[in-house]
Design an enzyme around this catalytic site. Structure first.
Site, short mmCIF file in Angstrom:
data_model
loop_
_atom_site.label_atom_id
_atom_site.label_comp_id
_atom_site.label_asym_id
_atom_site.label_seq_id
_atom_site.Cartn_x
_atom_site.Cartn_y
_atom_site.Cartn_z
N GLU A 94 0.83 -1.21 0.00
CA GLU A 94 0.00 0.00 0.00
C GLU A 94 0.86 1.25 0.00
O GLU A 94 0.63 2.17 -0.77
CB GLU A 94 -0.94 -0.01 1.21
CG GLU A 94 -1.77 1.24 1.37
CD GLU A 94 -2.81 1.44 0.27
OE1 GLU A 94 -3.30 2.58 0.14
OE2 GLU A 94 -3.14 0.50 -0.46
N ASN A 135 4.65 10.10 -11.29
CA ASN A 135 5.84 9.87 -10.48
C ASN A 135 6.87 9.06 -11.28
O ASN A 135 7.08 7.87 -11.04
CB ASN A 135 5.48 9.19 -9.16
CG ASN A 135 6.60 9.24 -8.15
OD1 ASN A 135 7.75 9.49 -8.49
ND2 ASN A 135 6.25 9.00 -6.90
N TYR A 142 10.81 1.22 -9.95
CA TYR A 142 10.11 -0.07 -9.92
C TYR A 142 10.47 -0.92 -11.13
O TYR A 142 10.65 -2.13 -11.01
CB TYR A 142 8.60 0.15 -9.83
CG TYR A 142 8.17 0.81 -8.54
CD1 TYR A 142 8.79 0.52 -7.32
CD2 TYR A 142 7.13 1.74 -8.53
CE1 TYR A 142 8.39 1.12 -6.14
CE2 TYR A 142 6.72 2.34 -7.35
CZ TYR A 142 7.35 2.03 -6.16
OH TYR A 142 6.96 2.63 -4.99
#
Length: 170
Positions: A94, A135, A142
């Protein structure tokens, strides 16, 4: 299961109730960064229930420095979701928020590796999270760590008054 290598000078550990004020402050910093303070509703008491209540909604980890183990400089919140096609639970990240002063030291990669190892240990079928489309730094980070951005999937969310209307309560 081997634990991913640590980052010298830092400790990653499960949050405790005494970490709640620091976690709350870090969450507010993240909400400010994401320009989402208008929907921020977490309180110390709600976080206590979410992490330590009789039916925890989420799990939380913190990172501290070895010199100050009682002060969180990052928090990581995760919970289990479920895939019907895999017929297995997953690990859903999260939030991960690291204070700006401690970024660029390998903490983010350490967190992802730790959670990936935890997902494998718990028998999860996948490890996933969402990232804001603006972002770019996070998206590239990532991708660098093996994350696949699923452009053909969209998050669907119903909250607030719309949730009450859908439930027939407004």
């Amino acid at each position: 299961m081997p634990t991913p290598a640590s980052v010298p000078g830092y400790d990653l550990r499960p949050a405790t109730e005494s970490d709640i004020p620091a976690i709350h402050a870090l969450m507010l910093e993240m909400a400010e960064f994401e320009k989402l303070t208008d929907i921020f509703q977490a309180t110390h008491e709600s976080l206590k229930q979410s992490f330590f209540g009789p039916e925890p909604a989420a799990r939380c980890l913190v990172i501290t420095t070895t010199g100050d183990p009682s002060t969180a400089i990052a928090y990581i919140m995760w919970f289990h979701n479920y895939s019907s096609f895999l017929d297995r639970r997953g690990l859903y990240l999260e939030d991960v928020y690291i204070t700006p002063a401690h970024r660029g030291r390998g903490l983010g990669g350490w967190v992802l590796k730790h959670l990936a190892a935890l997902a494998v240990e718990l028998g999860c079928g996948r490890f996933e999270w969402v990232v804001l489309d603006w972002n770019e730094n996070a998206i590239e980070f990532y991708k660098h760590h093996g994350g696949e951005i699923l452009d053909d999937w969209r998050v669907v969310r119903v909250t607030g008054d719309a949730l009450l209307r859908l439930a027939g309560q407004a």
